[in-house]
Design a protein around this motif. Structure first.
Motif, PDB file in Angstrom:
ATOM      1  N   SER A   1       0.869  -1.071  -0.190  1.00  0.00           N
ATOM      2  CA  SER A   1      -0.044  -0.208  -0.077  1.00  0.00           C
ATOM      3  C   SER A   1       0.692   1.283   0.083  1.00  0.00           C
ATOM      4  O   SER A   1       0.387   2.435  -0.208  1.00  0.00           O
ATOM      5  CB  SER A   1      -0.944   0.068   0.960  1.00  0.00           C
ATOM      6  N   ASP A   2       2.066   1.321   0.291  1.00  0.00           N
ATOM      7  CA  ASP A   2       3.068   2.469   0.574  1.00  0.00           C
ATOM      8  C   ASP A   2       3.970   2.789  -0.612  1.00  0.00           C
ATOM      9  O   ASP A   2       4.987   3.439  -0.486  1.00  0.00           O
ATOM     10  CB  ASP A   2       3.453   2.395   1.798  1.00  0.00           C
ATOM     11  N   VAL A   3       3.668   1.935  -1.770  1.00  0.00           N
ATOM     12  CA  VAL A   3       4.658   2.246  -2.932  1.00  0.00           C
ATOM     13  C   VAL A   3       4.379   3.549  -3.708  1.00  0.00           C
ATOM     14  O   VAL A   3       3.248   4.053  -3.473  1.00  0.00           O
ATOM     15  CB  VAL A   3       4.399   0.934  -3.896  1.00  0.00           C
ATOM     16  N   ASP A   4       5.368   3.969  -4.233  1.00  0.00           N
ATOM     17  CA  ASP A   4       5.411   5.266  -4.889  1.00  0.00           C
ATOM     18  C   ASP A   4       6.016   5.346  -6.161  1.00  0.00           C
ATOM     19  O   ASP A   4       7.088   4.388  -6.308  1.00  0.00           O
ATOM     20  CB  ASP A   4       5.795   6.554  -4.071  1.00  0.00           C
ATOM     21  N   SER A   5       6.256   6.261  -6.929  1.00  0.00           N
ATOM     22  CA  SER A   5       6.910   6.169  -8.094  1.00  0.00           C
ATOM     23  C   SER A   5       6.935   5.051  -8.982  1.00  0.00           C
ATOM     24  O   SER A   5       7.996   4.606  -9.295  1.00  0.00           O
ATOM     25  CB  SER A   5       8.469   6.970  -7.906  1.00  0.00           C
ATOM     26  N   PRO A   6       5.886   4.763  -9.553  1.00  0.00           N
ATOM     27  CA  PRO A   6       5.806   3.382 -10.205  1.00  0.00           C
ATOM     28  C   PRO A   6       6.491   3.754 -11.594  1.00  0.00           C
ATOM     29  O   PRO A   6       6.469   4.790 -12.207  1.00  0.00           O
ATOM     30  CB  PRO A   6       4.415   3.108 -10.527  1.00  0.00           C
ATOM     31  N   SER A   7       7.084   2.825 -12.171  1.00  0.00           N
ATOM     32  CA  SER A   7       7.471   2.781 -13.613  1.00  0.00           C
ATOM     33  C   SER A   7       7.370   1.380 -14.148  1.00  0.00           C
ATOM     34  O   SER A   7       7.687   0.517 -13.579  1.00  0.00           O
ATOM     35  CB  SER A   7       9.131   3.268 -13.860  1.00  0.00           C
ATOM     36  N   PHE A   8       6.800   1.389 -15.637  1.00  0.00           N
ATOM     37  CA  PHE A   8       6.533   0.087 -16.088  1.00  0.00           C
ATOM     38  C   PHE A   8       7.169  -0.078 -17.501  1.00  0.00           C
ATOM     39  O   PHE A   8       7.439   0.967 -18.190  1.00  0.00           O
ATOM     40  CB  PHE A   8       4.932  -0.032 -16.387  1.00  0.00           C
ATOM     41  N   LYS A   9       7.457  -1.413 -17.752  1.00  0.00           N
ATOM     42  CA  LYS A   9       8.004  -1.805 -19.109  1.00  0.00           C
ATOM     43  C   LYS A   9       7.090  -2.978 -19.501  1.00  0.00           C
ATOM     44  O   LYS A   9       7.237  -3.922 -18.637  1.00  0.00           O
ATOM     45  CB  LYS A   9       9.301  -1.948 -19.249  1.00  0.00           C
ATOM     46  N   SER A  10       6.296  -2.900 -20.755  1.00  0.00           N
ATOM     47  CA  SER A  10       5.692  -4.383 -20.939  1.00  0.00           C
ATOM     48  C   SER A  10       6.029  -4.504 -22.619  1.00  0.00           C
ATOM     49  O   SER A  10       5.968  -3.648 -23.309  1.00  0.00           O
ATOM     50  CB  SER A  10       4.188  -4.048 -20.842  1.00  0.00           C
ATOM     51  N   SER A  11       6.097  -5.567 -22.859  1.00  0.00           N
ATOM     52  CA  SER A  11       6.386  -6.097 -24.357  1.00  0.00           C
ATOM     53  C   SER A  11       5.017  -5.995 -24.933  1.00  0.00           C
ATOM     54  O   SER A  11       5.011  -5.750 -26.274  1.00  0.00           O
ATOM     55  CB  SER A  11       6.791  -7.646 -24.443  1.00  0.00           C
ATOM     56  N   VAL A  12       3.821  -5.901 -24.524  1.00  0.00           N
ATOM     57  CA  VAL A  12       2.612  -5.390 -25.117  1.00  0.00           C
ATOM     58  C   VAL A  12       1.536  -5.000 -24.123  1.00  0.00           C
ATOM     59  O   VAL A  12       1.613  -5.061 -22.820  1.00  0.00           O
ATOM     60  CB  VAL A  12       1.968  -6.760 -25.792  1.00  0.00           C
ATOM     61  N   GLY A  13       0.360  -4.359 -24.759  1.00  0.00           N
ATOM     62  CA  GLY A  13      -0.406  -3.745 -23.792  1.00  0.00           C
ATOM     63  C   GLY A  13      -0.139  -2.768 -23.008  1.00  0.00           C
ATOM     64  O   GLY A  13       0.899  -1.817 -23.006  1.00  0.00           O
ATOM     65  N   ASN A  14      -1.049  -2.050 -21.999  1.00  0.00           N
ATOM     66  CA  ASN A  14      -0.688  -1.019 -21.269  1.00  0.00           C
ATOM     67  C   ASN A  14      -0.749  -1.507 -19.798  1.00  0.00           C
ATOM     68  O   ASN A  14      -1.615  -1.823 -19.527  1.00  0.00           O
ATOM     69  CB  ASN A  14      -1.374   0.276 -21.459  1.00  0.00           C
ATOM     70  N   VAL A  15      -0.172  -0.765 -18.869  1.00  0.00           N
ATOM     71  CA  VAL A  15      -0.161  -1.133 -17.431  1.00  0.00           C
ATOM     72  C   VAL A  15      -0.357   0.267 -16.666  1.00  0.00           C
ATOM     73  O   VAL A  15       0.334   1.277 -17.022  1.00  0.00           O
ATOM     74  CB  VAL A  15       1.550  -1.617 -17.091  1.00  0.00           C
ATOM     75  N   THR A  16      -1.113   0.171 -15.762  1.00  0.00           N
ATOM     76  CA  THR A  16      -1.663   1.296 -14.927  1.00  0.00           C
ATOM     77  C   THR A  16      -1.462   0.785 -13.391  1.00  0.00           C
ATOM     78  O   THR A  16      -1.718  -0.361 -13.112  1.00  0.00           O
ATOM     79  CB  THR A  16      -2.968   1.700 -15.287  1.00  0.00           C
ATOM     80  N   TYR A  17      -1.264   1.740 -12.455  1.00  0.00           N
ATOM     81  CA  TYR A  17      -1.236   1.541 -11.199  1.00  0.00           C
ATOM     82  C   TYR A  17      -2.427   2.100 -10.527  1.00  0.00           C
ATOM     83  O   TYR A  17      -2.557   3.496 -10.786  1.00  0.00           O
ATOM     84  CB  TYR A  17       0.050   2.282 -10.488  1.00  0.00           C
ATOM     85  N   LEU A  18      -3.061   1.427  -9.704  1.00  0.00           N
ATOM     86  CA  LEU A  18      -4.511   2.133  -9.094  1.00  0.00           C
ATOM     87  C   LEU A  18      -4.080   2.027  -7.698  1.00  0.00           C
ATOM     88  O   LEU A  18      -4.243   1.023  -6.905  1.00  0.00           O
ATOM     89  CB  LEU A  18      -5.568   1.008  -9.290  1.00  0.00           C
ATOM     90  N   PRO A  19      -3.929   3.198  -7.101  1.00  0.00           N
ATOM     91  CA  PRO A  19      -3.399   3.209  -5.844  1.00  0.00           C
ATOM     92  C   PRO A  19      -4.583   2.871  -4.742  1.00  0.00           C
ATOM     93  O   PRO A  19      -4.420   2.313  -3.451  1.00  0.00           O
ATOM     94  CB  PRO A  19      -2.828   4.741  -5.583  1.00  0.00           C
ATOM     95  N   ASP A  20      -6.002   3.141  -5.080  1.00  0.00           N
ATOM     96  CA  ASP A  20      -6.990   2.842  -4.197  1.00  0.00           C
ATOM     97  C   ASP A  20      -7.375   1.506  -4.134  1.00  0.00           C
ATOM     98  O   ASP A  20      -7.883   0.931  -2.995  1.00  0.00           O
ATOM     99  CB  ASP A  20      -8.286   3.785  -4.891  1.00  0.00           C
ATOM    100  N   LYS A  21      -6.684   0.770  -5.124  1.00  0.00           N
ATOM    101  CA  LYS A  21      -6.887  -0.832  -4.801  1.00  0.00           C
ATOM    102  C   LYS A  21      -5.626  -1.490  -4.474  1.00  0.00           C
ATOM    103  O   LYS A  21      -5.672  -2.748  -4.340  1.00  0.00           O
ATOM    104  CB  LYS A  21      -7.510  -1.419  -6.261  1.00  0.00           C
ATOM    105  N   ASP A  22      -4.383  -0.526  -4.438  1.00  0.00           N
ATOM    106  CA  ASP A  22      -3.216  -1.289  -4.093  1.00  0.00           C
ATOM    107  C   ASP A  22      -2.772  -2.367  -4.992  1.00  0.00           C
ATOM    108  O   ASP A  22      -2.382  -3.357  -4.621  1.00  0.00           O
ATOM    109  CB  ASP A  22      -2.936  -1.996  -2.599  1.00  0.00           C
TER     110      ASP A  22
END
Length: 138
Positions: free
Chosen positions: A38-59
């Protein structure tokens, strides 16, 4: 999934997904939901396909893939900062929790990864409808 806590208060996820159905089939609207602390911050993502999102309200992190063809494999990496905990703190807190490492709400982010998808015209039983005739009575 591989979760690697690093020194310097950061954590890295490596998620590999592979389809185990025939290459002629396609899974649509694939959603892979990965729980995170629940306390993560500064997300960064790399994916070979699709898109990735961080939902802080759902952890959680949600990886969306529009079409996932059979026999394919995809990889996603996520990096987060952890302001309140370091890799050494994690090993110390596991010792305090006992042998099984169960610590109540602190481990709620270790919930299983959830996957949602649709495969059109696919039935578990393998039954196929090749011809359908509808007769209406008037």
């Amino acid at each position: 999934a591989v979760v690697e806590p690093h020194k310097g208060s950061r954590i890295e996820y490596m998620i590999k997904t592979r389809s185990q159905f025939k290459s002629k089939s396609v899974a649509n609207n694939v959603e892979i939901i990965i729980p995170v602390p629940s306390d993560v911050d500064s997300p960064s993502f790399k994916s070979s396909v699709g898109n990735v999102t961080y939902l802080p309200d759902k952890d959680a992190v949600v990886w969306k893939i529009k079409q996932f063809h059979g026999g394919r494999e995809y990889l996603m990496r996520a990096h987060f900062g952890l302001p309140s905990i370091s890799a050494t703190d994690m090993s110390d807190s596991n010792d305090k929790k006992g042998k099984n490492g169960q610590g109540g709400s602190e481990n709620s982010w270790k919930a299983p990864i959830a996957v949602r998808f649709e495969i059109p015209y696919f039935t578990v039983s393998g039954i196929q409808v090749r011809y359908l005739k509808i007769i209406e009575k008037s």
